[in-house]
Motif scaffolding. Structure first.
Motif, PDB file in Angstrom:
ATOM      1  N   LEU A 110       0.812  -1.219   0.000  1.00 47.36           N
ATOM      2  CA  LEU A 110       0.000   0.000   0.000  1.00 47.36           C
ATOM      3  C   LEU A 110       0.846   1.270   0.000  1.00 47.36           C
ATOM      4  N   LYS A 111       2.156   1.104   0.165  1.00 46.18           N
ATOM      5  CA  LYS A 111       3.104   2.234   0.143  1.00 46.18           C
ATOM      6  C   LYS A 111       2.787   3.280   1.207  1.00 46.18           C
ATOM      7  N   ILE A 112       2.409   2.778   2.390  1.00 44.14           N
ATOM      8  CA  ILE A 112       2.162   3.662   3.526  1.00 44.14           C
ATOM      9  C   ILE A 112       3.464   3.822   4.303  1.00 44.14           C
ATOM     10  N   LEU A 113       3.720   5.009   4.808  1.00 41.74           N
ATOM     11  CA  LEU A 113       4.939   5.251   5.575  1.00 41.74           C
ATOM     12  C   LEU A 113       5.005   4.325   6.788  1.00 41.74           C
ATOM     13  N   PRO A 114       6.211   3.800   7.107  1.00 40.54           N
ATOM     14  CA  PRO A 114       6.343   2.876   8.252  1.00 40.54           C
ATOM     15  C   PRO A 114       5.801   3.433   9.558  1.00 40.54           C
ATOM     16  N   PHE A 115       5.989   4.728   9.783  1.00 41.26           N
ATOM     17  CA  PHE A 115       5.499   5.340  11.021  1.00 41.26           C
ATOM     18  C   PHE A 115       3.992   5.158  11.142  1.00 41.26           C
ATOM     19  N   ILE A 116       3.264   5.443  10.064  1.00 42.92           N
ATOM     20  CA  ILE A 116       1.801   5.360  10.090  1.00 42.92           C
ATOM     21  C   ILE A 116       1.356   3.897  10.111  1.00 42.92           C
ATOM     22  N   ALA A 117       2.006   3.072   9.296  1.00 41.91           N
ATOM     23  CA  ALA A 117       1.616   1.662   9.195  1.00 41.91           C
ATOM     24  C   ALA A 117       1.779   0.948  10.528  1.00 41.91           C
ATOM     25  N   THR A 118       2.927   1.129  11.155  1.00 43.70           N
ATOM     26  CA  THR A 118       3.174   0.418  12.422  1.00 43.70           C
ATOM     27  C   THR A 118       2.403   1.038  13.578  1.00 43.70           C
ATOM     28  N   LEU A 119       2.058   2.319  13.459  1.00 41.62           N
ATOM     29  CA  LEU A 119       1.178   2.932  14.460  1.00 41.62           C
ATOM     30  C   LEU A 119      -0.200   2.276  14.411  1.00 41.62           C
ATOM     31  N   ALA A 120      -0.691   2.040  13.181  1.00 38.68           N
ATOM     32  CA  ALA A 120      -1.978   1.375  13.026  1.00 38.68           C
ATOM     33  C   ALA A 120      -1.929  -0.052  13.581  1.00 38.68           C
ATOM     34  N   VAL A 121      -0.848  -0.768  13.299  1.00 41.03           N
ATOM     35  CA  VAL A 121      -0.698  -2.137  13.805  1.00 41.03           C
ATOM     36  C   VAL A 121      -0.559  -2.123  15.325  1.00 41.03           C
ATOM     37  N   MET A 122       0.126  -1.117  15.864  1.00 37.14           N
ATOM     38  CA  MET A 122       0.261  -0.987  17.314  1.00 37.14           C
ATOM     39  C   MET A 122      -1.114  -0.871  17.967  1.00 37.14           C
ATOM     40  N   LEU A 123      -1.971  -0.010  17.422  1.00 30.86           N
ATOM     41  CA  LEU A 123      -3.309   0.168  17.982  1.00 30.86           C
ATOM     42  C   LEU A 123      -4.137  -1.104  17.848  1.00 30.86           C
ATOM     43  N   ALA A 124      -4.006  -1.767  16.693  1.00 32.22           N
ATOM     44  CA  ALA A 124      -4.760  -2.997  16.467  1.00 32.22           C
ATOM     45  C   ALA A 124      -4.302  -4.100  17.424  1.00 32.22           C
ATOM     46  N   ALA A 125      -2.979  -4.234  17.589  1.00 34.95           N
ATOM     47  CA  ALA A 125      -2.446  -5.271  18.479  1.00 34.95           C
ATOM     48  C   ALA A 125      -2.826  -4.992  19.929  1.00 34.95           C
ATOM     49  N   SER A 126      -2.770  -3.725  20.320  1.00 36.01           N
ATOM     50  CA  SER A 126      -3.138  -3.362  21.689  1.00 36.01           C
ATOM     51  C   SER A 126      -4.597  -3.694  21.960  1.00 36.01           C
ATOM     52  N   GLY A 127      -5.464  -3.326  21.038  1.00 36.73           N
ATOM     53  CA  GLY A 127      -6.877  -3.624  21.209  1.00 36.73           C
ATOM     54  C   GLY A 127      -7.156  -5.116  21.201  1.00 36.73           C
ATOM     55  N   THR A 128      -6.465  -5.853  20.326  1.00 32.75           N
ATOM     56  CA  THR A 128      -6.661  -7.300  20.262  1.00 32.75           C
ATOM     57  C   THR A 128      -6.237  -7.971  21.561  1.00 32.75           C
ATOM     58  N   GLY A 129      -5.104  -7.546  22.100  1.00 26.31           N
ATOM     59  CA  GLY A 129      -4.635  -8.109  23.366  1.00 26.31           C
ATOM     60  C   GLY A 129      -5.607  -7.866  24.501  1.00 26.31           C
ATOM     61  N   LEU A 130      -6.136  -6.640  24.564  1.00 19.90           N
ATOM     62  CA  LEU A 130      -7.091  -6.304  25.623  1.00 19.90           C
ATOM     63  C   LEU A 130      -8.405  -7.074  25.462  1.00 19.90           C
ATOM     64  N   LEU A 131      -8.847  -7.247  24.213  1.00 21.81           N
ATOM     65  CA  LEU A 131     -10.070  -8.001  23.970  1.00 21.81           C
ATOM     66  C   LEU A 131      -9.899  -9.476  24.342  1.00 21.81           C
ATOM     67  N   LEU A 132      -8.767 -10.058  23.931  1.00 21.62           N
ATOM     68  CA  LEU A 132      -8.523 -11.470  24.232  1.00 21.62           C
ATOM     69  C   LEU A 132      -8.432 -11.705  25.738  1.00 21.62           C
ATOM     70  N   ALA A 133      -7.815 -10.752  26.435  1.00 18.55           N
ATOM     71  CA  ALA A 133      -7.602 -10.913  27.876  1.00 18.55           C
ATOM     72  C   ALA A 133      -8.757 -10.382  28.712  1.00 18.55           C
ATOM     73  N   ASN A 134      -9.749  -9.783  28.040  1.00 19.55           N
ATOM     74  CA  ASN A 134     -10.869  -9.162  28.763  1.00 19.55           C
ATOM     75  C   ASN A 134     -10.359  -8.103  29.743  1.00 19.55           C
ATOM     76  N   ASN A 135      -9.338  -7.380  29.290  1.00 15.90           N
ATOM     77  CA  ASN A 135      -8.759  -6.258  30.042  1.00 15.90           C
ATOM     78  C   ASN A 135      -8.213  -6.669  31.405  1.00 15.90           C
ATOM     79  N   GLN A 136      -7.643  -7.884  31.487  1.00 19.11           N
ATOM     80  CA  GLN A 136      -7.027  -8.325  32.726  1.00 19.11           C
ATOM     81  C   GLN A 136      -5.912  -9.316  32.412  1.00 19.11           C
ATOM     82  N   SER A 137      -5.062  -9.576  33.393  1.00 22.41           N
ATOM     83  CA  SER A 137      -3.976 -10.528  33.200  1.00 22.41           C
ATOM     84  C   SER A 137      -4.529 -11.942  33.030  1.00 22.41           C
TER      85      SER A 137
END
Length: 341
Positions: A110-137
């Motif tokens: 998609l030729k997106i700048l690494p800063f923007i691309a990995t920022l998007a993946v960071m947000l997606a990964a963070s949300g996925t982790g919280l959803l999988l864990a139900n916001n707890q350890s």
């Protein structure tokens, strides 16, 4: 396109040696086996994300997602830990590889700048982790061998009994460190050896440095530019996933918010190790020296707190980390201006 140690790389090794000497002279127990092994065990996670970040930055890119990816991977591996060591390991690393694949595809296709691309993946990964864990350890299973990845000592079972004796001497102490060397540190050490071989002795390493030196020029020379860029983000994601596995195994739980700030630690370690933020130049083992240097600075702050001369909260670690990174970037910029063409 250089991969030899730069002046900054040599400087970080000297600074690391001086810091170790300072700590050994000033603090009781600083060079004791317990402190050494604790520092190595804990910083192995940062060493792994730092290695992946090193390859990314050498191409002139950046990966802001490594902390969130590690946290997400820790949750995945914790859920799989009841099935054994291998499923937990493969699950966490696989989660990291998926994130790395996503970053690589967004950047190369998609030729997106690494800063923007990995920022998007960071947000997606963070949300996925919280959803999988139900916001707890998420607690790991202690019934399987999974926790040995973070808490074990690979060679402890082969340690001779005389090493722990009162008359073991310096040789016994050295051998004790060897046999008690933490499993996570062995993993990180092997990763750095492989990374150094790949960078210095394989065509892929030359391609990484060439892309960092000039992506368009590399493309005109017929180098597999997009494939190389995709590969470094895949490597970064996989190593972040592995760090997440060690995180879960070491602390006994998958922790969806633990990776906050890891990307800054990784970037600081890489830059302190002499790798240019603009790409095209860097070293694997000076990145490791940068990880250990930053880790020891925080260890020294903890020892200093214990002496009662100063009292600094954990938040000061972020202040020191940011100031240290700023100073190194300024020095790099000045050296780049004065360096001969």
């Amino acid at each position: 396109m250089k991969h030899r140690w730069s002046g900054a790389g040599i400087g970080v090794v000297i600074a690391l040696a001086l810091l170790i000497a300072f700590g050994g002279i000033r603090y009781d127990g600083f060079l004791g086996s317990y402190n050494i092994l604790t520092v190595l065990r804990y910083n192995s996670m940062f060493a792994l994300v730092g290695l992946g970040m090193c390859f990314v930055i050498m191409t002139g890119g950046i990966d802001l997602s490594v902390g969130s990816v590690a946290a997400m991977a820790s949750v995945v591996s914790a859920y799989l830990s009841p099935y054994g060591l291998l499923p937990g390991l493969l699950g966490g690393v696989g989660a990291g590889l998926v994130a790395g694949t996503l970053s690589g595809l967004i950047i190369t296709k998609l030729k997106i700048l690494p800063f923007i691309a990995t920022l998007a993946v960071m947000l997606a990964a963070s949300g996925t982790g919280l959803l999988l864990a139900n916001n707890q350890s998420v607690a790991v299973s202690y019934d399987s061998a999974f926790t040995t990845l973070g808490q074990g000592n690979l060679l402890a079972a082969f340690k001779p009994e005389w090493i722990d004796g009162d008359n073991a001497g310096w040789m016994g102490t050295a051998l004790g460190l060897f046999f008690n060397f933490p499993t996570p540190a062995w993993i990180a050490l092997v990763a750095y050896i492989v990374g150094s071989v790949v960078l210095n002795a394989r065509p892929f390493g030359r391609h990484v440095l060439a892309v960092g030196g000039g992506e368009e020029a590399s493309r005109l020379m017929g180098l597999p530019t997009d494939r190389t860029v995709f590969a470094v983000y895949l490597i970064s994601g996989g190593l972040a996933g592995l760090a997440g596995v060690i995180l879960a195994a070491q602390f006994g739980a998958g922790q969806p918010i633990e990776g906050i700030g890891w990307e800054l630690f990784a970037i600081a370690s890489v830059v302190v190790g002499g790798t240019l933020l603009t790409g095209g130049k860097g070293s694997v083992f000076t990145t490791l020296a940068g990880v250990l240097l930053l880790g020891l600075i925080f260890t020294i702050l903890n020892f200093e707190n214990g002496m009662g001369w100063i009292s600094l909260s954990a938040y000061w670690q972020s202040v020191v980390r940011g100031a240290f990174l700023l100073v190194v970037v300024i020095l790099q910029s000045r050296l780049a201006r004065t360096a001969p063409a």
